[in-house]
Design a protein around this motif. Sequence first.
Motif, PDB file in Angstrom:
ATOM      1  N   LEU A 116      58.483 -54.578  57.212  1.00 55.61           N
ATOM      2  CA  LEU A 116      57.137 -54.971  56.811  1.00 55.61           C
ATOM      3  C   LEU A 116      56.981 -56.483  56.766  1.00 55.61           C
ATOM      4  O   LEU A 116      55.944 -57.014  57.181  1.00 55.61           O
ATOM      5  CB  LEU A 116      56.801 -54.373  55.433  1.00 55.61           C
ATOM      6  N   SER A 117      58.001 -57.169  56.265  1.00 57.19           N
ATOM      7  CA  SER A 117      57.921 -58.627  56.165  1.00 57.19           C
ATOM      8  C   SER A 117      59.329 -59.209  56.307  1.00 57.19           C
ATOM      9  O   SER A 117      60.220 -58.868  55.523  1.00 57.19           O
ATOM     10  CB  SER A 117      57.305 -59.035  54.817  1.00 57.19           C
ATOM     11  N   LEU A 118      59.493 -60.089  57.311  1.00 58.33           N
ATOM     12  CA  LEU A 118      60.791 -60.734  57.504  1.00 58.33           C
ATOM     13  C   LEU A 118      61.080 -61.736  56.396  1.00 58.33           C
ATOM     14  O   LEU A 118      62.218 -61.868  55.938  1.00 58.33           O
ATOM     15  CB  LEU A 118      60.823 -61.445  58.864  1.00 58.33           C
ATOM     16  N   SER A 119      60.049 -62.433  55.966  1.00 56.62           N
ATOM     17  CA  SER A 119      60.251 -63.455  54.936  1.00 56.62           C
ATOM     18  C   SER A 119      60.629 -62.813  53.599  1.00 56.62           C
ATOM     19  O   SER A 119      61.497 -63.322  52.883  1.00 56.62           O
ATOM     20  CB  SER A 119      58.985 -64.300  54.772  1.00 56.62           C
ATOM     21  N   GLU A 120      59.982 -61.682  53.295  1.00 56.83           N
ATOM     22  CA  GLU A 120      60.273 -61.024  52.030  1.00 56.83           C
ATOM     23  C   GLU A 120      61.381 -59.973  52.168  1.00 56.83           C
ATOM     24  O   GLU A 120      61.815 -59.395  51.171  1.00 56.83           O
ATOM     25  CB  GLU A 120      59.002 -60.349  51.505  1.00 56.83           C
ATOM     26  N   LYS A 121      61.800 -59.768  53.411  1.00 58.74           N
ATOM     27  CA  LYS A 121      62.861 -58.798  53.709  1.00 58.74           C
ATOM     28  C   LYS A 121      62.548 -57.416  53.121  1.00 58.74           C
ATOM     29  O   LYS A 121      63.362 -56.815  52.417  1.00 58.74           O
ATOM     30  CB  LYS A 121      64.219 -59.297  53.178  1.00 58.74           C
ATOM     31  N   THR A 122      61.339 -56.962  53.428  1.00 60.32           N
ATOM     32  CA  THR A 122      60.924 -55.646  52.961  1.00 60.32           C
ATOM     33  C   THR A 122      60.757 -54.699  54.160  1.00 60.32           C
ATOM     34  O   THR A 122      60.348 -55.119  55.252  1.00 60.32           O
ATOM     35  CB  THR A 122      59.586 -55.721  52.203  1.00 60.32           C
TER      36      THR A 122
END
Length: 202
Positions: A116-122
Amino acid sequence: MSIYDCRMAKAMRAPNHTTEGVERLPCNHQSSIIDQQSKGFTLIELTVVIVILGIMLTLIIPRLGELGEANLKRSARHLTSTIRFLRGESQVKKDMYRLRFDITEGRYWVEKLTILSLSEKTAEYKRFSSEMGTEGSLSGQTTFRDIKVASHPDDPFIQFSPNGWVDHAMIHLRDGEGRDFTLMVNPLTGNTELREGYIEER
């Protein structure tokens, strides 16, 4: 003979006697004899039909059991092909997959771990579809009894990892005759084995 014909016959000759003086049965008595004969033939025909139906049921009932087992084996083959496909797909694409089950409805489908999000690693598992077919349902009256997986026994899914590892699972099935079978999933190879009976994990 109709009532009209009887009356005509009585008018033309002496009632209840032939020309030779031999007593003749009344027309209404003749009709009752014919009715009794007709009823007798009907009972014989019914007896023959009942015997034929009994023979047919004797031949058909065993086949119904065979049909129930055939539906269960067809379901097991489809589950096996889906498991093999997901193991290979996970190794080639380097993605995580799950085969999730709806035990009550007798259905199953594939989910893919989606970032879902690389920055948030989700990331979360979302329903996945492909040309190979990634959902299905059990055939005929085949049902799931339960799905037992060692790492998460209360959550009915099988997980597939990019390194080829598959959750060690016991898929318990029941055919239309109430007989239990177990589809065992090998965690190292992804191969399956169908055995009769409810087999628990050792």
